[in-house]
Design a protein around this motif. Structure first.
Motif, PDB file in Angstrom:
ATOM      1  N   ASP A  15       0.812  -1.221   0.000  1.00 61.02           N
ATOM      2  CA  ASP A  15       0.000   0.000   0.000  1.00 61.02           C
ATOM      3  C   ASP A  15       0.847   1.274   0.000  1.00 61.02           C
ATOM      4  O   ASP A  15       0.285   2.366  -0.037  1.00 61.02           O
ATOM      5  N   ASP A  18       4.060   1.942  -4.255  1.00 57.10           N
ATOM      6  CA  ASP A  18       3.528   1.779  -5.604  1.00 57.10           C
ATOM      7  C   ASP A  18       4.349   2.608  -6.592  1.00 57.10           C
ATOM      8  O   ASP A  18       5.354   3.233  -6.215  1.00 57.10           O
ATOM      9  N   GLU A  37       5.676  -2.893  -4.260  1.00 61.31           N
ATOM     10  CA  GLU A  37       4.894  -3.627  -3.283  1.00 61.31           C
ATOM     11  C   GLU A  37       4.948  -5.115  -3.660  1.00 61.31           C
ATOM     12  O   GLU A  37       5.253  -5.466  -4.794  1.00 61.31           O
TER      13      GLU A  37
END
Length: 333
Positions: A15, A18, A37
């Motif tokens: 989360d 990215d 991630e």
């Protein structure tokens, strides 16, 4: 990755790391190794590949972290990812989340080193770049002095090019993923001992490292240091990485350039159908501790999420910070 060159990396964080985060971090350090991630092999095989694997060419050097426990699926994911030209493929053997455990991968793979070794063998058979493993020192009631070297021996025999070790146990039952990042005690010494035991292997360390001074201390014992939350929550930490660890000339951060580059990047993202907060949320911690940082955070956290928000929000946030004091601090450091 078996080179003796010292390396500093930004850890894979679900989360958080990215493509927008990585683009932002790359503007601050041109040398640090960046990680995606964790991307699950099944998602790559069956899901939207460009969304999962696409990245900006400027992100290099960048590594793809995979999650999975089926050697055939991991091999297929590596094959699918090859055209995206990642610089390294990393297998996650450290994430303790319930979702990961339900898929029998991540940290629970510490309990099945033969499966990890088979996965590495399958990935190496198709990979054109180094294949590495990121693990914990053990899970639950395992004795790290036995579990860690057994896993390492197996994956190295299978051809792993490097091993990154998060220097904590993971408790699969009883602790949340957040608690697993803080509660199990850190044991850096066992990672140092693994480097002594496997002197010709690239071994990197991760877990609880807050400053570049700490990173430099670790690099007297191991080959690489991976910064996690510290690099995300205070991204300015990365401004001195190129000078301290890669021999680049020392220079003050060019905050105006960073602002302009991120505004242009955000504009392109918005033009492609994205929203400003997809980019801006990763920039919130940039000026932690500086005059105006609170207002900077407020602007990015609040205004970037409003309908129709554009790059001008980034300009307004930067204008709230006393950048001259930030530059003076950098020059005197």
């Amino acid at each position: 990755m078996k080179s003796k060159a010292k390396l500093l990396a930004v850890a894979p964080m679900i989360d958080w790391t990215d493509r927008h985060c990585r683009y932002f971090h790359r503007q601050i350090s041109s040398e640090a190794l960046l990680y995606t991630e964790m991307v699950v092999a099944d998602a790559i095989i069956h899901g939207p590949r460009d969304r999962l694997l696409g990245h900006d060419v400027s992100e290099h050097p960048v590594a793809l972290q995979l999650g999975g426990s089926d050697p055939a699926k991991l091999s297929e994911a590596v094959r699918i990812a090859e055209p995206y030209r990642y610089d390294e493929i990393n297998l996650n053997v450290g994430c303790p989340s319930d979702r990961v455990q339900s898929g029998t991968f991540g940290a629970c793979l510490m309990l099945t080193p033969a499966v990890v070794a088979a996965s590495v063998t399958a990935m190496k058979a198709v990979a054109k770049v180094p294949v590495t493993v990121k693990c914990r020192i053990g899970v639950d009631e395992q004795d790290p002095e036995q579990a860690l070297p057994e896993l390492m021996s197996r994956v190295l025999d299978a051809g792993a090019d490097a091993i990154w070790i998060h220097a904590r146990k993971a408790w699969l039952k009883g602790l949340s993923p957040k608690e697993n990042r803080d509660i199990p005690p850190l044991d850096y010494e066992i990672v140092y001992r693994m480097k002594q035991r496997f002197p010709d292997v690239f071994i990197g360390i991760n877990g609880g490292i807050q400053t570049l001074d700490e990173a430099a201390d670790h690099l007297t014992y191991v080959d690489g240091v991976m910064l996690g939350r510290a690099s995300y929550q205070n991204a300015a930490l990365l401004t001195d990485v190129d000078h301290r660890f890669y021999g680049r000339l020392e220079s003050a951060p060019d905050w105006d350039r960073l602002r302009d580059v991120m505004m242009a990047y955000a504009e392109r993202h918005i033009a492609g159908g994205g929203r400003l907060n997809h980019v801006a949320r990763h920039m919130v911690g940039l000026f932690t501790g500086m005059p105006g940082a609170r207002r900077y955070r407020q602007i990015l956290s609040t205004d970037a999420g409003k309908p129709g928000a554009g790059p001008e929000v980034i300009a307004a946030a930067f204008a709230a910070v006393d950048l001259s004091s930030r530059q003076d601090e950098a020059m005197s450091a």
